[in-house]
Design a protein around this motif. Sequence first.
Motif, PDB file in Angstrom:
ATOM      1  N   UNK A 269       0.938  -1.185  -0.117  1.00  0.00           N
ATOM      2  CA  UNK A 269       0.135  -0.099  -0.084  1.00  0.00           C
ATOM      3  C   UNK A 269       0.933   1.332  -0.017  1.00  0.00           C
ATOM      4  N   UNK A 270       0.179   2.214   0.037  1.00  0.00           N
ATOM      5  CA  UNK A 270       0.769   3.892  -0.097  1.00  0.00           C
ATOM      6  C   UNK A 270       1.447   4.098   1.293  1.00  0.00           C
ATOM      7  N   UNK A 271       2.575   4.745   1.310  1.00  0.00           N
ATOM      8  CA  UNK A 271       3.161   5.089   2.555  1.00  0.00           C
ATOM      9  C   UNK A 271       2.271   5.461   3.585  1.00  0.00           C
ATOM     10  N   UNK A 272       2.748   5.381   4.846  1.00  0.00           N
ATOM     11  CA  UNK A 272       1.808   5.962   5.807  1.00  0.00           C
ATOM     12  C   UNK A 272       1.413   7.143   5.948  1.00  0.00           C
ATOM     13  N   UNK A 273      -0.087   7.308   6.360  1.00  0.00           N
ATOM     14  CA  UNK A 273      -0.361   8.710   6.212  1.00  0.00           C
ATOM     15  C   UNK A 273      -0.708   9.464   5.134  1.00  0.00           C
ATOM     16  N   UNK A 274      -0.597   8.768   4.071  1.00  0.00           N
ATOM     17  CA  UNK A 274      -0.935   9.266   2.802  1.00  0.00           C
ATOM     18  C   UNK A 274      -1.825   8.633   2.046  1.00  0.00           C
ATOM     19  N   UNK A 275      -2.538   9.085   0.871  1.00  0.00           N
ATOM     20  CA  UNK A 275      -3.366   8.465  -0.063  1.00  0.00           C
ATOM     21  C   UNK A 275      -2.920   8.518  -1.292  1.00  0.00           C
ATOM     22  N   UNK A 276      -3.463   7.683  -1.906  1.00  0.00           N
ATOM     23  CA  UNK A 276      -3.357   7.497  -3.469  1.00  0.00           C
ATOM     24  C   UNK A 276      -3.827   8.577  -4.250  1.00  0.00           C
ATOM     25  N   UNK A 277      -2.990   8.951  -5.177  1.00  0.00           N
ATOM     26  CA  UNK A 277      -3.528  10.210  -6.295  1.00  0.00           C
ATOM     27  C   UNK A 277      -3.603   9.629  -7.478  1.00  0.00           C
ATOM     28  N   UNK A 278      -2.517   8.860  -8.011  1.00  0.00           N
ATOM     29  CA  UNK A 278      -2.792   8.482  -9.352  1.00  0.00           C
ATOM     30  C   UNK A 278      -1.577   7.385  -9.370  1.00  0.00           C
ATOM     31  N   UNK A 279      -1.841   6.632 -10.738  1.00  0.00           N
ATOM     32  CA  UNK A 279      -1.081   5.225 -10.844  1.00  0.00           C
ATOM     33  C   UNK A 279      -0.595   5.367 -12.306  1.00  0.00           C
ATOM     34  N   UNK A 280       0.718   4.838 -12.507  1.00  0.00           N
ATOM     35  CA  UNK A 280       0.899   4.673 -13.955  1.00  0.00           C
ATOM     36  C   UNK A 280       0.948   3.181 -14.159  1.00  0.00           C
ATOM     37  N   UNK A 281       0.023   2.645 -14.888  1.00  0.00           N
ATOM     38  CA  UNK A 281       0.175   1.101 -15.116  1.00  0.00           C
ATOM     39  C   UNK A 281       1.238   0.263 -15.605  1.00  0.00           C
ATOM     40  N   UNK A 282       1.806   0.856 -16.590  1.00  0.00           N
ATOM     41  CA  UNK A 282       2.844   0.400 -17.485  1.00  0.00           C
ATOM     42  C   UNK A 282       4.021   0.867 -17.799  1.00  0.00           C
ATOM     43  N   UNK A 283       4.580   1.710 -16.880  1.00  0.00           N
ATOM     44  CA  UNK A 283       5.788   2.388 -17.266  1.00  0.00           C
ATOM     45  C   UNK A 283       5.458   3.830 -17.786  1.00  0.00           C
ATOM     46  N   UNK A 284       6.310   4.674 -17.826  1.00  0.00           N
ATOM     47  CA  UNK A 284       5.943   6.215 -17.913  1.00  0.00           C
ATOM     48  C   UNK A 284       5.268   6.532 -19.343  1.00  0.00           C
ATOM     49  N   UNK A 285       5.355   5.410 -20.244  1.00  0.00           N
ATOM     50  CA  UNK A 285       4.792   5.818 -21.701  1.00  0.00           C
ATOM     51  C   UNK A 285       3.274   5.683 -21.666  1.00  0.00           C
ATOM     52  N   UNK A 286       2.585   5.189 -20.678  1.00  0.00           N
ATOM     53  CA  UNK A 286       1.333   4.908 -20.883  1.00  0.00           C
ATOM     54  C   UNK A 286       0.449   5.946 -19.831  1.00  0.00           C
ATOM     55  N   UNK A 287      -0.845   6.174 -20.449  1.00  0.00           N
ATOM     56  CA  UNK A 287      -1.946   6.947 -19.857  1.00  0.00           C
ATOM     57  C   UNK A 287      -1.918   6.559 -18.272  1.00  0.00           C
TER      58      UNK A 287
END
Lengths: 432, 201
Positions: A269-287
């Motif tokens: 999971x995301x580091x303590x005390x923080x919440x998820x904002x965005x995820x790049x699912x397949x390397x920096x080249x993908x939306x």
Amino acid sequence: MDPVLTRYVREPNGHTLDFFLQHQGYEGLKKALAMKPGDVIEMVKASGLRGRGGAGFPTGLKWQFVLKDTPLPKYIACNADESEPGTFKDHVLMERNPHLVFEGCLIGCWAIGAKVAYIYIRGEFYHVQKVLEAELAKAYDKGYVGKNILGTGFDCDIVIHRGAGAYEAGEETALIESFEGKRAQPRIKPPFPAVSGIYNCPTAVNNVETLCNVPGIVLNGVEWYTSLGPDKNFGPKLYCVSGHVKKPGVYEATMKTTLRELIFDYAGGVRDGHRLKAVIPGGSSVPMLLPDQLDIPASFDDVAKAGSMLGSAAIIVMDETTCMVWVAKNLMYFYRHESCGKCTPCREGGDWLYKILTRLENGEGSMRDIDLIASVAGNIAGKTLCPFGDAAAAPALTTVKNFRSEFEDHVREGRCTVPSDWRGWRVAAGAH
Amino acid sequence: MSFHPLMEYDPGRFHHSERKIADEGAPFVFTPERRAKLDEILTEYPPERKRSAVLAALYLVQEQEGYLTANGMRHVAGILDLTPAEVEDVATYYVMFFKEKVGKYVLQVCRTLSCALNGAERVTESLSEKLGIKVGETDPSGMFTLLEFECLGACDRAPVVMVNNEHWHEHATPESCSKLIDDIKAKGEAALSGCHLKVEK
């Protein structure tokens, strides 16, 4: 699922030939050499193995396309130029399971009728190359590579070729150019490498992880392989989770596993005390994907349906301390720096986008600049010889699409308003 | 002369080129050991495809000279039957070849997303402060060069600092980098620990 490719990576001697032989090492090769090459290709086709490098193209088809009736030599090029930001799976495979890579190369060579497999490894992986070279020498000694392999009369060499730092060399035709001792710039396709690749001879370019899947398919059969994972996305898959997670690392799972499980169960999971904002699912080249889009299986098809790509399965996680304008700028710097310079849209457009994003990030941009990003990026995507153009446009386009308000805040406030505990005091100047 | 009636001929103003002319360097010949190594590498490729060994040959030049000199590139061109321009063309493309004199220890901090998310900017800044040089510069003693690098492929160990193109220092922090500099100053090459393995399941 029990790991298949990375089962023994934590064993202290897991990378040695002796250990490999005790754990069904080179058994797949023995079985393959007893089969007709055409049957091996049919088997890989039936297994539905898809290329792990990013495009997900069926490997069996790629091998089938390699010209059969030709006097020219044929080659396997193993693409170990792992440069997609966020990806580090091949690194683990090569360092901790080198013989599996060799076995995959040899079976590939047998299937397409090649006598040499070239492993193009990126120059930065010098410590990995040393492991590969030491283990390759042992495999030569024991007769698993070289002349008359296992007494079957099959000759096959494996050569390790060191690159010198070029992201573009990960593209298959650019890899071939680089291998031939030129700048790593893509070729016009067609002809595809299967017809005209290394030294204009038929060549199959396969990712390290793809080749590592082959011995298992040959040894355990198609049914075993297709029982792993959802339809058309069979087999074990390595996921690289990095960024703001508690336990970044390489995780092996089937493609039934959802992105949320990978981030929250596997990587802690995301580091303590923080919440998820965005995820790049397949390397920096993908939306990018947003937190509410993560309940999908991390398979080629499902991620594509969600509007992104599985790519090289490099999951980069960002929490709420991440400024999205900065992310776009950081990645744009990468693409501007790594653009090979062959196609004008990518060479010039990348630089323009970087300048616009820098302006915005410094708070000197205007509202017009935000639309300008979409316009410039739209003129790069799909207008270049290789997929690099699409890749370069993706970070800028998706950040503007998903986080437009942040860009507007930068213009309005004249500065970055996202507090962060890991940014530098001043922006590190890129001076290459 | 100028082709425009209102413009003066001023090449300094109109002909900007960031391209640097390669440094001539000292007269260059491979040492016998390196030449033997190159000959061995050449056997791995078909005899008429010597060009494939150009990257390997340039690595050897860099190993011998510290960076790529024009004399070194000409020597490589002679061995591989290429023109000097062809060798320079390749050499200037790849980032792992240094085109100008660098320090004995080249510190390259990965600056791409995963490393940056874990504090690579702070690492770069602390190194810059510690050494008293900006990114891209060499310190006056000729010991250290500080550079930024694009994704090294070790995002699980971010941030990563690569020393001399082969030794990785992972999970870098401003403190650990400060210690690294002190160690290198005290112990030299022995301070470079290479790559630590850490694999999560």
